[in-house]
Design an enzyme around this catalytic site. Structure first.
Site, mmCIF file in Angstrom:
data_model
loop_
_atom_site.group_PDB
_atom_site.id
_atom_site.type_symbol
_atom_site.label_atom_id
_atom_site.label_comp_id
_atom_site.label_asym_id
_atom_site.label_seq_id
_atom_site.Cartn_x
_atom_site.Cartn_y
_atom_site.Cartn_z
ATOM 1 N N ASP A 90 93.655 -25.097 8.770
ATOM 2 C CA ASP A 90 92.753 -25.835 9.304
ATOM 3 C C ASP A 90 93.272 -27.343 9.304
ATOM 4 O OD1 ASP A 90 89.862 -26.776 9.421
ATOM 5 O OD2 ASP A 90 90.098 -27.641 7.606
ATOM 6 N N ASP A 116 90.936 -30.882 9.927
ATOM 7 C CA ASP A 116 90.178 -31.612 9.328
ATOM 8 C C ASP A 116 90.327 -31.729 7.762
ATOM 9 O OD1 ASP A 116 89.634 -33.336 11.438
ATOM 10 O OD2 ASP A 116 87.622 -32.551 11.524
ATOM 11 N N ASP A 156 90.619 -26.692 3.277
ATOM 12 C CA ASP A 156 90.037 -27.769 2.284
ATOM 13 C C ASP A 156 88.559 -27.166 2.186
ATOM 14 O OD1 ASP A 156 89.095 -28.672 4.872
ATOM 15 O OD2 ASP A 156 88.437 -30.201 3.914
#
Length: 324
Positions: free
Chosen positions: A12, A14, A210
């Site tokens: 990922d 961000d 996250d």
């Protein structure tokens, strides 16, 4: 080290590689080192506001290795979904970025700007300039029967200043107005992860993210191992409370954990208490809560294992205590 068991990392962006305009400590170095270990790298992003080329350029500016071919985004996936549901050349109302419009046009559809153009479909993706009028146009079209695609449903976006509303929050506004739900193209659907693995020639990728509800759920759905990092949205306390489908196999402080040995977690479970050890740390879980030996990462790894052993098929939020 953990990464030695995998042939690719599907990462990922961000909250994993960067937050806001700046790279997260150790992320760039960790990504750059993958090639030296023979591990491929792909970026899986729900950000539909930028093209793969623009995302790759940003990553290179931060020092991370990236090309347009290694970025797999939800804008392309959202446009591709239309082909199986509406006729070629049909009108499509795009609520999102110029790149999302480009994706829709490239597939032979006609982009329109108003519900009055009688669009056969609405594609909704994030763009920071979207306003009430844009969401209202999408709602009018959806209410009149337009097929509705959301590129993604991330409720929040991590920024350097804090947590901001994501596309999911904007999608929810349209859902509230129409009583409808969109078909979702990006994470947590498995398609992006499986496509990336296929393009990279990977047979044993590790998904790193996250967010439990997008990265981890999507990686699990794709059948890949998953690792949650603590540099973005989800925390140790939200992870331990995860529903079964959103539980990661690994818990890492950051991407630097890819190059560290992952300590084995040993679990014993009797009728009343589950006990787990991880390195020198330990945790015990009963039906109501978890007691950790300390607040370190290994203790949380043990706590997750013990709590999930007690509640394998359901999600509960435990009471958290620490040894005196």
């Amino acid at each position: 080290m953990l990464i030695g068991d995998y042939d690719a990392v599907l990462s990922d962006l961000d909250g994993v590689v960067y937050a806001g305009a700046g790279a997260i400590d150790g992320a760039v170095e960790s990504l750059d080192a993958l090639a030296g270990h023979g591990v491929a790298l792909g970026y899986i992003t729900n950000n539909a506001s930028r093209s793969p080329a623009a995302v790759a350029e940003h990553l290179r500016e931060l020092g991370a290795p990236a090309t347009a071919e290694t970025v797999f985004g939800s804008a392309d996936a959202g446009a591709e979904l239309l082909a199986g549901h509406i006729d070629a050349g049909a009108n499509v109302l795009v609520t999102g970025s110029d790149y999302l419009r480009e994706c829709v046009t490239r597939l032979g559809f006609h982009v329109v700007g108003s519900h009055e153009d009688e669009p056969a479909a609405v594609v909704q993706g994030f763009h920071p300039a979207l306003g009430w009028a844009d969401l209202a146009e999408a709602a009018y079209a959806v209410s009149r029967g337009a097929f509705w695609v959301a590129t993604n449903t991330d409720m929040t976006i991590p920024r350097a200043e804090g947590i901001a509303p994501g596309n999911g929050s904007l999608v929810q506004a349209v859902a509230n107005a129409t009583g409808s739900e969109p078909v979702v193209a990006g994470k947590p659907q498995a398609h992006l992860f499986q496509r990336a693995a296929r393009e990279l020639g990977a047979t044993r990728p590790l998904v790193v993210g996250d967010r439990l509800d997008t990265d981890i759920l999507g990686g699990n759905r794709a059948g890949f191992d998953t690792a949650a990092v603590l540099t973005g949205i989800d925390t140790t306390r939200s992870i331990i409370s995860a529903v079964p489908d959103e539980r990661p196999r690994f818990l890492l402080g950051s991407l630097t954990g890819l190059y560290e040995p992952y300590p084995a977690v040993e679990i014993t479970d009797d009728d009343d208490v589950a006990r787990a050890t991880c390195g020198a740390a330990s945790a015990r879980a009963d039906d109501d809560g978890v007691r950790l030996s300390d607040d370190g990462l290994d203790a949380w790894r043990a706590a997750c294992a013990a709590w999930w052993a007690r509640h394998p098929g359901s999600a509960r939020t435990p009471r958290i205590d620490f040894q005196d």
